[in-house]
Scaffold this motif. Structure first.
Motif, short mmCIF file in Angstrom:
data_model
loop_
_atom_site.label_atom_id
_atom_site.label_comp_id
_atom_site.label_asym_id
_atom_site.label_seq_id
_atom_site.Cartn_x
_atom_site.Cartn_y
_atom_site.Cartn_z
N GLY A 155 -26.02 -24.13 56.55
CA GLY A 155 -24.64 -23.99 56.09
C GLY A 155 -23.89 -22.89 56.82
N THR A 215 -21.52 -23.18 53.14
CA THR A 215 -20.48 -23.18 54.18
C THR A 215 -19.18 -22.60 53.66
OG1 THR A 215 -21.43 -25.08 55.36
CG2 THR A 215 -19.11 -24.63 55.73
N SER A 227 -22.78 -27.63 51.85
CA SER A 227 -21.35 -27.53 51.56
C SER A 227 -21.02 -26.22 50.86
CB SER A 227 -20.90 -28.72 50.69
OG SER A 227 -21.06 -29.94 51.38
N PHE A 261 -23.08 -24.09 60.26
CA PHE A 261 -21.99 -25.07 60.23
C PHE A 261 -20.64 -24.35 60.24
CE2 PHE A 261 -21.00 -29.56 59.39
CZ PHE A 261 -19.63 -29.47 59.16
N ALA A 262 -20.49 -23.34 59.39
CA ALA A 262 -19.24 -22.59 59.34
C ALA A 262 -18.96 -21.89 60.66
CB ALA A 262 -19.29 -21.57 58.20
N ALA A 309 -18.93 -30.57 54.09
CA ALA A 309 -19.73 -30.33 55.29
C ALA A 309 -21.11 -30.97 55.21
CB ALA A 309 -19.88 -28.82 55.51
N GLY A 312 -14.42 -23.62 56.69
CA GLY A 312 -15.31 -23.99 55.60
C GLY A 312 -14.94 -25.36 55.09
#
Length: 328
Positions: free
Chosen positions: A237, A76, A73, A240-241, A251, A247
């Motif tokens: 991370g 991200t 998280s 993921f972004a 996440a 963001g």
């Protein structure tokens, strides 16, 4: 006969289940085995695999990293804010989250190695700290292009196309995250299997006292494992972004359970009986196939956690039943 059956199910059970699940879903839905859907599954598990590799490193040294979800998280949203808030070049956007991941690994190692807090408790505390940090940093908002800032203005930057390509692009028809994932799995497997550092990680996790007597710096090896954990989770991370193009402050919440399940499923792949990156990869494949198939069957998303929990129980049951029999 019973013992042979148990050994066979331990060695090949996960692979058989993956094959069985694929067959069932392909019968139920003719589009399940399409190239696009298989590519989507692999793209989806790429993030989980990177995070699970991080958990694997901590498991190898007989530890456990509960902070991986919060680390995803934080990295991200930091990745997103570097572009959307601060308009930083791509090299900065990639390096800063990696440094953050390494620092989190160092913090975990400091609490575990120097302060001597048990792994679970130390990483649990770090999980809460990081969770508070990333929500305080973003004031609880997700980060996206042209977002409204607290002073009433709009964010000056946006996600760069070259960054989004990392999570959404393809090379020779293969999704870029899948290529990165496969490279990571191969490199980590070679590192763990054929290098001195990799062998020291396993020796340390198997018996700390024996490792110490053989001249291995146990504390240094454990620190190294948690730094690697933070580094690979940070890559997750970033991916993921790049994949979602925003963001998301939460996440990492669902990723923790999926990564842990993948690692424990991996214990039994080909009878390894220990954390290993090949098994972790197949564990992530099993989770990804299940979730994708259930999505195609229109199962409510809130029921997915039930499936994840069942998979985790199954993996733990097989692993510990086998270990108990082997020790008996």
């Amino acid at each position: 006969m019973k013992d042979k059956l148990l050994d066979y199910s331990y060695k090949y059970g996960a692979l058989i289940i993956i094959a069985a699940v694929i067959v069932v879903f392909s019968i139920v839905n003719e589009n399940f085995l399409s190239y696009d859907n298989m590519a989507d599954i692999l793209r989806a598990i790429s993030i989980v695999t990177f995070v699970a590799i991080g958990v694997t490193f901590s498991q190898i040294v007989d530890g456990f990293d509960l902070s991986v979800g919060s680390t995803v998280s934080l990295t991200t949203v930091v990745t997103a804010t570097l572009m959307v808030w601060f308009q930083q070049p791509l090299i900065v956007v990639l390096i800063v989250p990696l440094v953050i991941g390494i620092l989190i690994g160092l913090l975990n190692a400091f609490l575990i190695v120097k302060v001597r807090i048990p792994d679970l408790l130390a990483t649990l505390a770090v999980m809460y700290i990081i969770g508070g940090v990333h929500k305080t940093y973003t004031k609880g908002f997700s980060i996206y292009n042209n977002m409204q800032m607290t002073d009433g203005t709009k964010a000056p930057g946006k996600f760069a196309p070259e960054f989004l390509w990392i999570g959404q692009g393809k090379s020779l028809g293969v999704p870029v995250p899948v290529i990165l994932m496969l490279i990571a799995v191969v490199v980590v497997h070679i590192f763990l299997t054929y290098t001195r550092w990799g062998r020291q990680l396993y020796v340390t996790g198997g018996n700390k006292e024996a490792a110490r007597l053989s001249g291995i710096s146990v504390n240094r090896v454990r620190l190294f494992a948690y730094v690697l954990s933070g580094l690979f989770v940070a890559i997750g991370g970033i991916l993921f972004a790049a994949r979602v193009g925003s963001g998301q402050i939460d996440a990492g919440s669902p990723v923790l359970m999926e990564a842990v399940a993948a690692v424990f499923v991996g214990f039994s792949v080909l009878g390894a009986g220990k954390p290993n990156v090949i098994g972790t990869f197949f564990g992530a494949v099993l989770i990804g196939v299940l979730l994708n198939g259930l999505t195609m069957l229109n199962l409510p998303y809130y029921a997915f956690d039930i499936v994840k929990g069942i998979v985790l129980v199954f993996a733990l049951a097989i692993t510990f039943i086998h270990l108990t029999r082997r020790r008996a």
